[in-house]
Design an enzyme around this catalytic site. Structure first.
Site, PDB file in Angstrom:
ATOM      1  N   ASP A   1      -3.921  -6.158   4.817  1.00 31.22           N
ATOM      2  CA  ASP A   1      -4.933  -6.995   5.462  1.00 31.22           C
ATOM      3  C   ASP A   1      -4.874  -8.442   4.974  1.00 31.22           C
ATOM      4  OD1 ASP A   1      -6.088  -5.034   7.118  1.00 31.22           O
ATOM      5  OD2 ASP A   1      -7.036  -4.133   5.367  1.00 31.22           O
TER       6      ASP A   1
ATOM      7  N   ALA B   1       1.721   1.230  11.647  1.00 32.70           N
ATOM      8  CA  ALA B   1       1.972   0.606  10.337  1.00 32.70           C
ATOM      9  C   ALA B   1       0.666   0.408   9.578  1.00 32.70           C
ATOM     10  CB  ALA B   1       2.662  -0.741  10.529  1.00 32.70           C
TER      11      ALA B   1
ATOM     12  N   PRO C   1      -2.612 -11.755  10.238  1.00 34.89           N
ATOM     13  CA  PRO C   1      -2.884 -11.540  11.667  1.00 34.89           C
ATOM     14  C   PRO C   1      -3.052 -10.055  11.930  1.00 34.89           C
ATOM     15  CG  PRO C   1      -0.560 -12.038  11.300  1.00 34.89           C
ATOM     16  CD  PRO C   1      -1.266 -12.251   9.994  1.00 34.89           C
TER      17      PRO C   1
ATOM     18  N   LYS D   1     -10.834  -3.964  18.568  1.00 34.36           N
ATOM     19  CA  LYS D   1      -9.442  -4.422  18.724  1.00 34.36           C
ATOM     20  C   LYS D   1      -8.991  -4.393  20.181  1.00 34.36           C
ATOM     21  CE  LYS D   1      -8.229  -3.229  14.025  1.00 34.36           C
ATOM     22  NZ  LYS D   1      -7.141  -3.337  13.072  1.00 34.36           N
TER      23      LYS D   1
ATOM     24  N   LYS E   1       8.843 -17.374 -10.330  1.00 38.85           N
ATOM     25  CA  LYS E   1       8.125 -16.271 -10.976  1.00 38.85           C
ATOM     26  C   LYS E   1       6.963 -16.817 -11.804  1.00 38.85           C
ATOM     27  CE  LYS E   1       8.711 -12.482 -14.157  1.00 38.85           C
ATOM     28  NZ  LYS E   1       9.413 -12.026 -15.328  1.00 38.85           N
TER      29      LYS E   1
ATOM     30  N   PHE F   1      -4.016   3.188  15.014  1.00 39.13           N
ATOM     31  CA  PHE F   1      -4.495   4.202  14.076  1.00 39.13           C
ATOM     32  C   PHE F   1      -5.706   3.650  13.362  1.00 39.13           C
ATOM     33  CE2 PHE F   1      -0.636   6.344  14.891  1.00 39.13           C
ATOM     34  CZ  PHE F   1      -0.784   7.640  14.421  1.00 39.13           C
TER      35      PHE F   1
ATOM     36  N   ILE G   1      -2.085  -7.288  14.099  1.00 38.76           N
ATOM     37  CA  ILE G   1      -0.999  -7.090  15.068  1.00 38.76           C
ATOM     38  C   ILE G   1      -1.483  -6.249  16.248  1.00 38.76           C
ATOM     39  CG2 ILE G   1       1.347  -6.173  15.356  1.00 38.76           C
ATOM     40  CD1 ILE G   1       1.627  -6.702  12.265  1.00 38.76           C
TER      41      ILE G   1
ATOM     42  N   ASN H   1       0.844  -1.198   0.000  1.00 44.20           N
ATOM     43  CA  ASN H   1       0.000   0.000   0.000  1.00 44.20           C
ATOM     44  C   ASN H   1       0.878   1.246   0.000  1.00 44.20           C
ATOM     45  OD1 ASN H   1       0.591   0.771   2.828  1.00 44.20           O
ATOM     46  ND2 ASN H   1      -0.392  -1.189   3.253  1.00 44.20           N
TER      47      ASN H   1
HETATM   48  N1  CTP Z   1      -3.425  -3.206  12.069  1.00 41.01           N
HETATM   49  C1  CTP Z   1      -2.621  -4.232  12.482  1.00 41.01           C
HETATM   50  N2  CTP Z   1      -2.609  -5.416  11.823  1.00 41.01           N
HETATM   51  C2  CTP Z   1      -3.418  -5.607  10.755  1.00 41.01           C
HETATM   52  C3  CTP Z   1      -4.251  -4.554  10.316  1.00 41.01           C
HETATM   53  C4  CTP Z   1      -4.234  -3.368  10.992  1.00 41.01           C
HETATM   54  O1  CTP Z   1      -1.885  -4.057  13.468  1.00 41.01           O
HETATM   55  N3  CTP Z   1      -3.395  -6.765  10.135  1.00 41.01           N
HETATM   56  C5  CTP Z   1      -3.444  -1.974  12.844  1.00 41.01           C
HETATM   57  C6  CTP Z   1      -2.867  -0.760  12.144  1.00 41.01           C
HETATM   58  O2  CTP Z   1      -1.499  -0.608  12.426  1.00 41.01           O
HETATM   59  C7  CTP Z   1      -3.686   0.355  12.763  1.00 41.01           C
HETATM   60  C8  CTP Z   1      -5.018  -0.288  13.064  1.00 41.01           C
HETATM   61  O3  CTP Z   1      -4.789  -1.680  13.107  1.00 41.01           O
HETATM   62  O4  CTP Z   1      -3.134   0.783  13.985  1.00 41.01           O
HETATM   63  C9  CTP Z   1      -6.132  -0.040  12.113  1.00 41.01           C
HETATM   64  O5  CTP Z   1      -5.731  -0.237  10.796  1.00 41.01           O
HETATM   65  P1  CTP Z   1      -6.750   0.013   9.622  1.00 41.01           P
HETATM   66  O6  CTP Z   1      -6.075  -0.324   8.323  1.00 41.01           O
HETATM   67  O7  CTP Z   1      -7.378   1.358   9.769  1.00 41.01           O
HETATM   68  O8  CTP Z   1      -7.886  -1.023   9.976  1.00 41.01           O
HETATM   69  P2  CTP Z   1      -8.154  -2.492   9.575  1.00 41.01           P
HETATM   70  O9  CTP Z   1      -8.092  -3.331  10.789  1.00 41.01           O
HETATM   71  O10 CTP Z   1      -7.266  -2.891   8.451  1.00 41.01           O
HETATM   72  O11 CTP Z   1      -9.666  -2.412   9.114  1.00 41.01           O
HETATM   73  P3  CTP Z   1     -10.306  -1.852   7.748  1.00 41.01           P
HETATM   74  O12 CTP Z   1      -9.215  -1.902   6.718  1.00 41.01           O
HETATM   75  O13 CTP Z   1     -11.423  -2.789   7.487  1.00 41.01           O
HETATM   76  O14 CTP Z   1     -10.750  -0.447   8.054  1.00 41.01           O
END
Ligand code: CTP
Length: 405
Positions: free
Chosen positions: A277, A273, A304, A342, A287, A324, A306, A209
């Protein structure tokens, strides 16, 4: 507050060097020990004799002086200080700091230093505005260097604009603030995640991303500046490593989780971070070739979470877990739900919809959501968001603000 504090003052070449003499006096009046390094250019503006008289100490000018190196080598010079102040900081010295040059005593001491650094820039307004100078500043500030000024007004060159060195008393106040803040989180351990993760499709392709890592890196720098023992677990970014922070580079979400778990226990965890997802369930070791006929179908598996997994740990759960929420709509409401789901303590909700320039940009619009409600923060630079968050963390962990800071 400055009684017996040790300041290493680096004077570089600029007409404002005369104000450094006044700065030395003000620092000495307050009981600080001031040891000075002058660059060769600085000696064109003020004499080592004036600097030595006012600082009541030897002045260091030469990297190659056998006597100086045997008495007080450049490593000791930079280590035996509580704070390094560069005043005036010329465009040239800022450029050499940004590049990491070590071609004279001043730059060598700066490179060898693990102490907070404050610069007071001064230069002609065009030099100040030049993209090269601004890029160099951005580089050193991202590493944690603090800056005071420059102010606006009539410059020594006769032009009027930005480039005047801050006044000595303003620099004294900035020094007091930094020294007061420097030890506030001294006994605390912090974990910060930053940047994107990269999930491999095959050995040459990945899913990722737009995260730049700017916000997470700035938070790690701000916590370290308050004295926290800080570990930054970061996906791939272009951001320089912040000063005084241990950086653990990772690629995938699984690696990021393992690296975070290895750092526990900590007092505070800030998960900034942008973790991917999903990962490709069937990443191949070779490849993928086009001659397989139809385009490949990628089956995704969920990564997972985190933040949730750190927030839901047992005995070694950090006292404060902060996440965040990158949202494009219903920013605050989604963040509030995300915090509950969370089970983290605070969520910083940020609007990442197109046009906000949050991803990759220098500014951030943030709402802090906690159990008590929502606090809207004004639009700030990512560094300002980091400083404010670090301050809030220090307050929450019960480390009160020293008087005068
Ligand atoms: N985060 C994480 N591990 C993941 C996904 C997210 O630790 N696999 C943490 C990010 O670092 C951030 C928070 O979760 O602090 C929210 O991330 P965000 O991308 O806004 O949310 P998602 O859980 O991915 O939900 P969605 O994309 O459906 O909004």
């Amino acid at each position: 507050m400055l009684q017996d504090r040790r300041i290493l003052l680096i004077i570089s070449g600029g007409i404002a060097a005369y104000k450094s003499l006044e700065l030395i006096r003000r620092l000495r009046e307050r009981g600080a020990a001031v040891r000075c390094i002058m660059t060769a250019a600085a000696e064109h503006f003020v004499t080592p004799l004036s600097v030595a008289s006012l600082s009541e100490d030897k002045v260091y000018t030469d990297l190659w002086s056998l006597t100086d190196e045997s008495e007080m080598g450049h490593i000791r010079l930079s280590r035996e200080a509580d704070l390094v102040v560069v005043a005036p900081a010329s465009a040239d010295l800022i450029a050499r700091m940004a590049t990491g040059l070590a071609d004279d005593l001043a730059t060598t001491a700066l490179l060898a230093s693990d102490k907070p650094v404050l610069i007071a820039p001064t230069m002609n307004l065009m030099m100040w505005a030049h993209p090269a100078t601004q890029a160099n500043l951005a580089t050193i500030e991202a590493r944690g260097v603090k800056r005071i000024g420059p102010g606006s007004g009539e410059l020594a060159c006769g032009e009027v604009g930005s480039g005047r060195m801050a006044e000595p008393l303003e620099i004294v106040v900035a020094i007091e603030r930094i020294l007061a803040g420097a030890a506030r989180l001294a006994e605390k351990r912090a974990l910060v995640t930053s940047g994107p993760t990269r999930e491999p499709i095959d050995p040459v392709r990945y899913i990722s991303n737009h995260s730049s890592g700017k916000q997470g890196h700035a938070i790690a720098a701000a916590l370290a500046a308050l004295g926290a023992d800080t570990v930054l677990v970061s996906g791939p970014t272009q951001e320089p490593s912040p000063a005084g922070v241990r950086v653990v580079p990772v690629e995938t979400a699984a690696e990021m989780l393992a690296a975070c778990e290895a750092v526990l226990p900590v007092d505070v965890a800030v998960m900034a971070a942008a973790v991917a997802d999903w990962r490709v369930e069937t990443a191949t070791g070779h490849k993928l070739k086009k001659d397989i006929g139809a385009p490949p179908v990628l089956r995704l598996a969920e990564n997972p979470d985190i933040l949730a997994s750190i927030a839901q740990r047992g005995n070694d759960r950090p006292a404060l877990v902060i996440g965040f929420a990158a949202e494009t709509e219903n920013v605050v409401e989604n963040a509030r739900r995300k915090r509950l789901r969370k089970q983290c303590d605070w969520i910083l909700a940020n609007d990442v919809s197109p046009g906000t320039d949050t991803f990759g940009g220098d500014r951030n619009t943030v709402h802090l959501v906690d159990a008590d409600g929502i606090e809207a923060w004004p639009v700030m630079t990512k560094r300002e968001v980091a400083d404010r968050l670090a301050e809030r963390i220090a307050q929450h962990l019960g480390v009160s603000c020293p008087r005068g800071s």
